[in-house]
Scaffold this motif. Structure first.
Motif, PDB file in Angstrom:
ATOM      1  N   SER A  35       0.849  -1.195   0.000  1.00 27.17           N
ATOM      2  CA  SER A  35       0.000   0.000   0.000  1.00 27.17           C
ATOM      3  C   SER A  35       0.883   1.242   0.000  1.00 27.17           C
ATOM      4  O   SER A  35       1.973   1.249   0.587  1.00 27.17           O
ATOM      5  CB  SER A  35      -0.941   0.013   1.209  1.00 27.17           C
ATOM      6  N   LEU A  36       0.413   2.266  -0.652  1.00 23.19           N
ATOM      7  CA  LEU A  36       1.147   3.521  -0.688  1.00 23.19           C
ATOM      8  C   LEU A  36       1.310   4.074   0.723  1.00 23.19           C
ATOM      9  O   LEU A  36       2.345   4.654   1.054  1.00 23.19           O
ATOM     10  CB  LEU A  36       0.435   4.532  -1.591  1.00 23.19           C
ATOM     11  N   ALA A  37       0.323   3.838   1.576  1.00 21.32           N
ATOM     12  CA  ALA A  37       0.387   4.328   2.958  1.00 21.32           C
ATOM     13  C   ALA A  37       1.565   3.724   3.723  1.00 21.32           C
ATOM     14  O   ALA A  37       2.108   4.350   4.623  1.00 21.32           O
ATOM     15  CB  ALA A  37      -0.921   4.035   3.678  1.00 21.32           C
ATOM     16  N   SER A  38       1.978   2.516   3.379  1.00 21.14           N
ATOM     17  CA  SER A  38       3.086   1.876   4.086  1.00 21.14           C
ATOM     18  C   SER A  38       4.438   2.103   3.401  1.00 21.14           C
ATOM     19  O   SER A  38       5.472   1.736   3.959  1.00 21.14           O
ATOM     20  CB  SER A  38       2.824   0.378   4.239  1.00 21.14           C
ATOM     21  N   LEU A  39       4.439   2.700   2.234  1.00 22.53           N
ATOM     22  CA  LEU A  39       5.690   2.921   1.515  1.00 22.53           C
ATOM     23  C   LEU A  39       6.644   3.817   2.297  1.00 22.53           C
ATOM     24  O   LEU A  39       7.858   3.599   2.292  1.00 22.53           O
ATOM     25  CB  LEU A  39       5.425   3.508   0.124  1.00 22.53           C
ATOM     26  N   GLY A  40       6.125   4.809   2.984  1.00 21.04           N
ATOM     27  CA  GLY A  40       6.978   5.710   3.759  1.00 21.04           C
ATOM     28  C   GLY A  40       7.835   4.962   4.764  1.00 21.04           C
ATOM     29  O   GLY A  40       9.028   5.242   4.908  1.00 21.04           O
ATOM     30  N   GLU A  41       7.243   3.981   5.450  1.00 21.41           N
ATOM     31  CA  GLU A  41       7.998   3.184   6.423  1.00 21.41           C
ATOM     32  C   GLU A  41       9.135   2.416   5.748  1.00 21.41           C
ATOM     33  O   GLU A  41      10.229   2.295   6.299  1.00 21.41           O
ATOM     34  CB  GLU A  41       7.071   2.196   7.135  1.00 21.41           C
ATOM     35  N   ILE A  42       8.868   1.901   4.562  1.00 20.35           N
ATOM     36  CA  ILE A  42       9.890   1.167   3.807  1.00 20.35           C
ATOM     37  C   ILE A  42      11.034   2.101   3.439  1.00 20.35           C
ATOM     38  O   ILE A  42      12.216   1.757   3.596  1.00 20.35           O
ATOM     39  CB  ILE A  42       9.273   0.535   2.545  1.00 20.35           C
ATOM     40  N   VAL A  84       7.770  11.615  -4.321  1.00 15.74           N
ATOM     41  CA  VAL A  84       7.594  12.300  -3.038  1.00 15.74           C
ATOM     42  C   VAL A  84       7.537  13.785  -3.360  1.00 15.74           C
ATOM     43  O   VAL A  84       8.503  14.357  -3.849  1.00 15.74           O
ATOM     44  CB  VAL A  84       8.743  11.996  -2.072  1.00 15.74           C
ATOM     45  N   ILE A  85       6.384  14.397  -3.122  1.00 15.97           N
ATOM     46  CA  ILE A  85       6.173  15.810  -3.439  1.00 15.97           C
ATOM     47  C   ILE A  85       6.242  16.604  -2.132  1.00 15.97           C
ATOM     48  O   ILE A  85       5.323  16.542  -1.310  1.00 15.97           O
ATOM     49  CB  ILE A  85       4.806  16.038  -4.137  1.00 15.97           C
TER      50      ILE A  85
END
Length: 91
Positions: A35-42, A84-85
């Protein structure tokens, strides 16, 4: 049959690029996607102690050149270009 990795390309601009020291990278994802929501953690795990977590907290996402309002509603399956904007200030 040859197994093909599923990857997404992440583009970093402005403060995100400064934090990571790169402008883009490829990220391997699981067969079921991510999910895009979890990409930040990765991304933060890949770039620890860079301040990327703080940058992402104030940033928005774009997938295949379309801005995303609700990252939790987007499932990345592989092949996407995610940007990432960062916020832009002006005067």
């Amino acid at each position: 049959m040859t197994d093909r990795k599923k990857v997404i390309t992440v583009l970093y601009f402005a403060a995100a690029s400064t934090a990571t020291g790169i402008t883009e990278e490829e990220i391997d994802i699981a067969d079921e996607g991510v999910s895009l929501a979890s990409l930040g953690e990765i991304l933060v795990a890949r770039h620890p102690e860079t301040g990327l977590d703080e940058v992402l907290a104030g940033s928005q996402w774009s997938v295949d050149a379309s801005m995303v309002d609700d990252p939790a509603s987007v499932m990345l399956k592989g092949g996407e270009e995610v940007a990432v904007i960062c916020p832009v200030s002006g005067g």
